[in-house]
Design a protein around this motif. Structure first.
Motif, mmCIF file in Angstrom:
data_model
loop_
_atom_site.group_PDB
_atom_site.id
_atom_site.type_symbol
_atom_site.label_atom_id
_atom_site.label_comp_id
_atom_site.label_asym_id
_atom_site.label_seq_id
_atom_site.Cartn_x
_atom_site.Cartn_y
_atom_site.Cartn_z
ATOM 1 N N ILE A 4 50.883 48.553 50.075
ATOM 2 C CA ILE A 4 50.141 48.158 48.871
ATOM 3 C C ILE A 4 51.087 48.201 47.689
ATOM 4 O O ILE A 4 51.712 49.218 47.425
ATOM 5 N N ASN A 5 51.185 47.073 46.955
ATOM 6 C CA ASN A 5 52.045 47.075 45.778
ATOM 7 C C ASN A 5 51.244 47.513 44.553
ATOM 8 O O ASN A 5 50.043 47.788 44.636
ATOM 9 N N GLY A 6 51.879 47.578 43.404
ATOM 10 C CA GLY A 6 51.251 48.087 42.185
ATOM 11 C C GLY A 6 50.042 47.282 41.756
ATOM 12 O O GLY A 6 49.003 47.838 41.361
ATOM 13 N N GLY A 7 50.130 45.947 41.798
ATOM 14 C CA GLY A 7 49.008 45.102 41.381
ATOM 15 C C GLY A 7 47.784 45.295 42.258
ATOM 16 O O GLY A 7 46.644 45.353 41.761
ATOM 17 N N GLU A 8 47.992 45.381 43.560
ATOM 18 C CA GLU A 8 46.866 45.590 44.482
ATOM 19 C C GLU A 8 46.231 46.956 44.253
ATOM 20 O O GLU A 8 45.007 47.104 44.340
ATOM 21 N N LEU A 9 47.047 47.964 43.957
ATOM 22 C CA LEU A 9 46.506 49.296 43.699
ATOM 23 C C LEU A 9 45.639 49.298 42.443
ATOM 24 O O LEU A 9 44.570 49.925 42.426
ATOM 25 N N VAL A 10 46.073 48.585 41.407
ATOM 26 C CA VAL A 10 45.277 48.498 40.180
ATOM 27 C C VAL A 10 43.935 47.821 40.469
ATOM 28 O O VAL A 10 42.882 48.266 39.997
ATOM 29 N N VAL A 11 43.955 46.752 41.267
ATOM 30 C CA VAL A 11 42.708 46.050 41.607
ATOM 31 C C VAL A 11 41.776 46.979 42.379
ATOM 32 O O VAL A 11 40.562 47.031 42.121
ATOM 33 N N ILE A 12 42.306 47.755 43.315
ATOM 34 C CA ILE A 12 41.474 48.691 44.091
ATOM 35 C C ILE A 12 40.876 49.753 43.180
ATOM 36 O O ILE A 12 39.693 50.100 43.308
ATOM 37 N N ILE A 13 41.656 50.268 42.241
ATOM 38 C CA ILE A 13 41.146 51.293 41.322
ATOM 39 C C ILE A 13 40.050 50.717 40.436
ATOM 40 O O ILE A 13 39.008 51.363 40.227
ATOM 41 N N VAL A 14 40.249 49.513 39.917
ATOM 42 C CA VAL A 14 39.228 48.881 39.062
ATOM 43 C C VAL A 14 37.957 48.634 39.866
ATOM 44 O O VAL A 14 36.844 48.899 39.379
ATOM 45 N N LEU A 15 38.087 48.152 41.091
ATOM 46 C CA LEU A 15 36.905 47.943 41.930
ATOM 47 C C LEU A 15 36.176 49.260 42.206
ATOM 48 O O LEU A 15 34.934 49.311 42.193
ATOM 49 N N ALA A 16 36.932 50.325 42.466
ATOM 50 C CA ALA A 16 36.305 51.628 42.702
ATOM 51 C C ALA A 16 35.562 52.090 41.465
ATOM 52 O O ALA A 16 34.435 52.621 41.569
ATOM 53 N N LEU A 17 36.150 51.895 40.289
ATOM 54 C CA LEU A 17 35.475 52.297 39.050
ATOM 55 C C LEU A 17 34.184 51.511 38.844
ATOM 56 O O LEU A 17 33.165 52.068 38.418
ATOM 57 N N VAL A 18 34.211 50.225 39.141
ATOM 58 C CA VAL A 18 33.016 49.396 38.957
ATOM 59 C C VAL A 18 31.952 49.753 39.980
ATOM 60 O O VAL A 18 30.770 49.882 39.643
ATOM 61 N N LEU A 19 32.351 49.931 41.245
ATOM 62 C CA LEU A 19 31.370 50.210 42.298
ATOM 63 C C LEU A 19 30.784 51.616 42.188
ATOM 64 O O LEU A 19 29.590 51.817 42.441
ATOM 65 N N ILE A 20 31.613 52.597 41.859
ATOM 66 C CA ILE A 20 31.118 53.974 41.762
ATOM 67 C C ILE A 20 30.337 54.164 40.474
ATOM 68 O O ILE A 20 29.301 54.817 40.462
ATOM 69 N N GLY A 21 30.825 53.609 39.403
ATOM 70 C CA GLY A 21 30.128 53.720 38.126
ATOM 71 C C GLY A 21 30.557 54.943 37.341
ATOM 72 O O GLY A 21 31.039 55.929 37.907
ATOM 73 N N PRO A 22 30.370 54.889 36.027
ATOM 74 C CA PRO A 22 30.819 55.992 35.168
ATOM 75 C C PRO A 22 30.007 57.275 35.328
ATOM 76 O O PRO A 22 30.505 58.366 35.070
ATOM 77 N N GLU A 23 28.757 57.170 35.773
ATOM 78 C CA GLU A 23 27.948 58.389 35.890
ATOM 79 C C GLU A 23 28.320 59.222 37.116
ATOM 80 O O GLU A 23 28.172 60.444 37.115
ATOM 81 N N ARG A 24 28.817 58.603 38.210
ATOM 82 C CA ARG A 24 29.189 59.348 39.419
ATOM 83 C C ARG A 24 30.685 59.662 39.487
ATOM 84 O O ARG A 24 31.114 60.444 40.324
ATOM 85 N N MET A 25 31.485 59.061 38.614
ATOM 86 C CA MET A 25 32.936 59.228 38.651
ATOM 87 C C MET A 25 33.379 60.686 38.465
ATOM 88 O O MET A 25 34.234 61.161 39.225
ATOM 89 N N PRO A 26 32.835 61.462 37.511
ATOM 90 C CA PRO A 26 33.284 62.860 37.370
ATOM 91 C C PRO A 26 33.030 63.699 38.629
ATOM 92 O O PRO A 26 33.859 64.532 39.003
ATOM 93 N N ARG A 27 31.933 63.451 39.317
ATOM 94 C CA ARG A 27 31.609 64.206 40.523
ATOM 95 C C ARG A 27 32.619 63.889 41.628
ATOM 96 O O ARG A 27 33.112 64.793 42.314
#
Length: 125
Positions: A4-27
């Motif tokens: 996985i290169n840097g760009g793909e890692l950023v896309v995965i992180i952004v997708l995780a943030l969107v799918l998990i959501g800000p309310e469940r992220m701290p947990r």
């Protein structure tokens, strides 16, 4: 890292943030932190157990000397050739063979039975 290169890692992180959501992220971040701390603790326990079981003899071993990545085959071969037998014991060319001007310390060129130098293949190994 897993191909996985840097760009793909950023896309995965952004997708995780969107799918998990800000309310469940701290947990989930707290769970990830606890998992990392638990893994570090297990690794430290394993190191301690290995040191205890191997005993005092292995505490002062320099493990970096045993690292296979430090061995350079070219250096090993060069050292082996330099430590070889002296040039006086090397075989001489058969009588009638043409004298070649080889540098001092260089191995003699192989000679075929009729006295000519052996053919040289520059593309061989």
């Amino acid at each position: 890292m897993l191909g996985i290169n840097g760009g793909e890692l950023v896309v995965i992180i952004v997708l995780a943030l969107v799918l998990i959501g800000p309310e469940r992220m701290p947990r989930y971040a707290a769970q990830l932190g606890a998992l990392v701390r638990q893994g570090r603790g297990m690794l430290q326990d394993a190191k301690t157990r290995v040191d205890d079981e191997l005993g005092e003899d292995f505490r002062d071993v320099d493990w970096s000397k045993l690292d296979p990545r430090q061995y350079d085959p070219r250096r090993i071969v060069k050292e082996a050739l330099l430590d070889d037998e002296p040039s006086a014991r090397r075989p001489s060319a058969p009588s009638g063979a043409p004298a070649t001007s080889a540098p001092a310390g260089a191995p003699p060129a192989p000679v075929v039975p009729d006295g000519r130098p052996a053919p040289f293949d520059d593309e061989a190994t």
